[in-house]
Design a protein around this motif. Structure first.
Motif, PDB file in Angstrom:
ATOM      1  N   ILE A   1      -0.340  24.862   7.125  1.00  0.00           N
ATOM      2  CA  ILE A   1       0.056  23.524   6.673  1.00  0.00           C
ATOM      3  C   ILE A   1       1.550  23.495   6.372  1.00  0.00           C
ATOM      4  CG2 ILE A   1      -0.192  21.818   4.831  1.00  0.00           C
ATOM      5  CD1 ILE A   1      -3.128  22.829   4.539  1.00  0.00           C
ATOM      6  N   ASP A   2       2.019  24.507   5.635  1.00  0.00           N
ATOM      7  CA  ASP A   2       3.442  24.558   5.281  1.00  0.00           C
ATOM      8  C   ASP A   2       4.315  24.637   6.525  1.00  0.00           C
ATOM      9  OD1 ASP A   2       2.901  24.410   2.590  1.00  0.00           O
ATOM     10  OD2 ASP A   2       3.089  26.569   2.218  1.00  0.00           O
ATOM     11  N   ALA A   3       3.856  25.365   7.539  1.00  0.00           N
ATOM     12  CA  ALA A   3       4.636  25.478   8.776  1.00  0.00           C
ATOM     13  C   ALA A   3       4.774  24.115   9.451  1.00  0.00           C
ATOM     14  CB  ALA A   3       3.985  26.483   9.720  1.00  0.00           C
ATOM     15  N   MET A   4       3.704  23.305   9.440  1.00  0.00           N
ATOM     16  CA  MET A   4       3.787  21.962  10.017  1.00  0.00           C
ATOM     17  C   MET A   4       4.766  21.099   9.236  1.00  0.00           C
ATOM     18  SD  MET A   4      -0.127  20.880  11.031  1.00  0.00           S
ATOM     19  CE  MET A   4       0.434  19.379  11.877  1.00  0.00           C
TER      20      MET A   4
ATOM     21  N   PRO B   1       6.923  17.638   0.449  1.00  0.00           N
ATOM     22  CA  PRO B   1       5.735  16.896   0.893  1.00  0.00           C
ATOM     23  C   PRO B   1       4.500  17.792   0.845  1.00  0.00           C
ATOM     24  CG  PRO B   1       7.577  16.595   2.417  1.00  0.00           C
ATOM     25  CD  PRO B   1       7.977  17.691   1.482  1.00  0.00           C
ATOM     26  N   SER B   2       3.349  17.201   0.599  1.00  0.00           N
ATOM     27  CA  SER B   2       2.110  17.983   0.540  1.00  0.00           C
ATOM     28  C   SER B   2       1.320  17.908   1.834  1.00  0.00           C
ATOM     29  CB  SER B   2       1.243  17.499  -0.625  1.00  0.00           C
ATOM     30  OG  SER B   2       0.901  16.145  -0.468  1.00  0.00           O
ATOM     31  N   PHE B   3       1.747  17.055   2.775  1.00  0.00           N
ATOM     32  CA  PHE B   3       1.052  16.964   4.058  1.00  0.00           C
ATOM     33  C   PHE B   3       2.044  16.486   5.107  1.00  0.00           C
ATOM     34  CE2 PHE B   3       0.044  13.300   1.331  1.00  0.00           C
ATOM     35  CZ  PHE B   3       0.748  12.308   1.986  1.00  0.00           C
ATOM     36  N   PRO B   4       1.824  16.841   6.368  1.00  0.00           N
ATOM     37  CA  PRO B   4       2.681  16.323   7.436  1.00  0.00           C
ATOM     38  C   PRO B   4       2.276  14.904   7.801  1.00  0.00           C
ATOM     39  CG  PRO B   4       0.988  17.718   8.381  1.00  0.00           C
ATOM     40  CD  PRO B   4       0.807  17.792   6.878  1.00  0.00           C
TER      41      PRO B   4
ATOM     42  N   GLY C   1       9.012   8.047   4.426  1.00  0.00           N
ATOM     43  CA  GLY C   1       9.196   8.620   3.090  1.00  0.00           C
ATOM     44  C   GLY C   1       7.888   8.925   2.403  1.00  0.00           C
ATOM     45  N   ALA C   2       6.766   8.901   3.131  1.00  0.00           N
ATOM     46  CA  ALA C   2       5.452   9.095   2.516  1.00  0.00           C
ATOM     47  C   ALA C   2       5.175  10.562   2.280  1.00  0.00           C
ATOM     48  CB  ALA C   2       4.364   8.499   3.395  1.00  0.00           C
ATOM     49  N   GLY C   3       4.139  10.793   1.469  1.00  0.00           N
ATOM     50  CA  GLY C   3       3.661  12.149   1.233  1.00  0.00           C
ATOM     51  C   GLY C   3       4.456  12.929   0.227  1.00  0.00           C
ATOM     52  N   ARG C   4       5.270  12.246  -0.564  1.00  0.00           N
ATOM     53  CA  ARG C   4       6.135  12.925  -1.522  1.00  0.00           C
ATOM     54  C   ARG C   4       5.436  13.075  -2.848  1.00  0.00           C
ATOM     55  NH1 ARG C   4      10.752  14.886   0.471  1.00  0.00           N
ATOM     56  NH2 ARG C   4      11.557  14.673  -1.592  1.00  0.00           N
TER      57      ARG C   4
ATOM     58  N   GLY D   1      14.222  15.235   8.566  1.00  0.00           N
ATOM     59  CA  GLY D   1      14.956  15.276   7.316  1.00  0.00           C
ATOM     60  C   GLY D   1      14.059  15.206   6.098  1.00  0.00           C
ATOM     61  N   VAL D   2      14.603  15.634   4.979  1.00  0.00           N
ATOM     62  CA  VAL D   2      13.849  15.713   3.735  1.00  0.00           C
ATOM     63  C   VAL D   2      13.316  14.353   3.319  1.00  0.00           C
ATOM     64  CG1 VAL D   2      13.998  16.268   1.282  1.00  0.00           C
ATOM     65  CG2 VAL D   2      15.105  17.752   2.961  1.00  0.00           C
ATOM     66  N   ALA D   3      14.067  13.283   3.652  1.00  0.00           N
ATOM     67  CA  ALA D   3      13.654  11.945   3.233  1.00  0.00           C
ATOM     68  C   ALA D   3      12.478  11.403   4.027  1.00  0.00           C
ATOM     69  CB  ALA D   3      14.832  10.971   3.349  1.00  0.00           C
TER      70      ALA D   3
END
Length: 373
Positions: free
Chosen positions: A351-354, A17-20, A370-373, A363-365
């Motif tokens: 950002i990556d830590a969030m 994901p590119s954003f939380p 399931g947004a932000g993928r 979970g990864v999904a």
């Protein structure tokens, strides 16, 4: 100064994901939300905004439970949204209140309702776990409606990843090149940048002492101190709050009058307020404002500053969208850091830590949508 520690890795890692989602995002200026249906995409989710009859702002998923038709193509009936396809109505909590040609309402008929808070002239929504939607987590942008400050702003639609805009705001050395006619001076590229970070907060500070003010600042000083000219002490204090808000304390004061020690009485200050809401992975709603601490009732100054900053940000937009096109054409390319990139590097790590913490929870999904993928 904190020194960068190598490249952050590929920017187009599509498995990440590119954003939380567990964050407050500005969805609109408060004046843009009224008694009509206002569609907007936030964190790759279609959302419809409106106000109930009592003025309360509502944010619902912009998809009818029945056939997924956008609710924004329907109409308001009292406090309910009526789907424009078959007339199913939903209240502000997303529950169906009417179905055509039947008395019984299917208990599963609902659409998602998002937590909403109005603050600092923006309507904020929380697209993640609603149980985690603490209003105290909204980034501080109080200058936007503080009576001791005056200003205004706009929204820019960027065809670019919001993180590229964060990068741009965390390193103001680009002013010497992108904004050469308004903000540039040699000292931007020669003076030391001090970067500090703790948790999701990154602060980058630069002082330029005894310098000639560029046009943007000389005009403001002359408004506050008519007829004055001479060298200034100039500051840039950039504060990033993960995932996407940057407030910049900038200003100039007559050289040697104590600004570095905290006495700004012989100067002028602005707050450049920026919050970048990812619409999709590579498009962004960029909400910005400029506020000042002098001549608060002079609408002419407010308008000139707003239009001047709009021109500056248009120059940024051209550069950043060109950068996004280059990234799209070079998948897998890695960015490499200079010392000037320390602020943006630590911002990306925050950002990556969030994102990592959220991924571990749901979970990864991305169990919520399931947004932000």
């Amino acid at each position: 100064m904190t020194k960068p520690a190598g490249p952050p890795g590929p920017l187009d890692d599509r498995d990440r994901p590119s954003f939380p989602l567990d964050a407050w995002y500005a969805a609109a200026w408060d004046h843009a939300v009224g008694r009509d249906l206002h569609p907007v995409r936030v964190a790759d989710l279609p959302v419809v905004l409106y106000r109930k009859l009592d003025g309360t702002a509502v944010a619902l998923a912009d998809s009818c439970w029945h056939r997924l038709v956008p609710l924004s193509s329907g109409r308001l009936e009292g406090d309910d949204v009526a789907c424009g396809y078959h007339g199913i109505r939903y209240d502000g909590d997303g529950r169906a209140t009417f179905m055509p040609a039947q008395q019984t309402i299917n208990p599963s008929a609902c659409v998602r309702s998002y937590p909403v808070v109005e603050r600092y002239r923006f309507v904020w929504i929380w697209p993640g776990d609603p149980a985690r939607a603490d209003p105290d987590l909204i980034p501080d942008m109080h200058w936007n409606d503080d009576p001791e400050w005056a200003g205004d702003g706009q929204t820019i639609r960027f065809a670019a990843d919001y993180r590229l805009i964060v990068d741009n705001l965390m390193d103001l050395t680009h002013e010497a090149f992108v904004h050469a006619s308004t903000l540039s001076q040699n000292e931007i590229n020669t003076e030391r940048l001090d970067v500090r970070h703790e948790g999701g907060i990154v602060t980058a500070t630069k002082w330029m002492l005894g310098v000639t003010p560029p046009p943007f600042w000389s005009r403001q000083l002359q408004h506050a101190f008519p007829g004055w000219s001479g060298p200034v002490d100039r500051w840039q204090i950039i504060r990033f709050e993960a995932p996407c808000t940057v407030t910049i304390d900038v200003g100039v004061a007559k050289a040697g009058t104590g600004a570095p020690e905290g006495d700004r009485s012989q100067g002028v200050a602005n707050r450049i307020l920026n919050t970048m809401t990812p619409a999709t992975r590579d498009t962004t709603h960029y909400f910005w404002a400029i506020a000042r601490d002098y001549h608060l009732r002079d609408q002419g100054i407010t308008t000139r500053l707003r239009e001047g900053v709009a021109k500056v940000f248009t120059e940024d937009q051209a550069m950043i969208t060109a950068q996004q096109r280059a990234l799209d054409a070079n998948p897998g390319h890695e960015f490499y850091n200079l010392n000037i990139d320390a602020g943006s590097m630590w911002a990306r790590r925050a950002i990556d830590a969030m994102i990592d913490a959220e991924t571990q929870r749901v979970g990864v999904a991305r169990a919520w949508t399931g947004a932000g993928r």
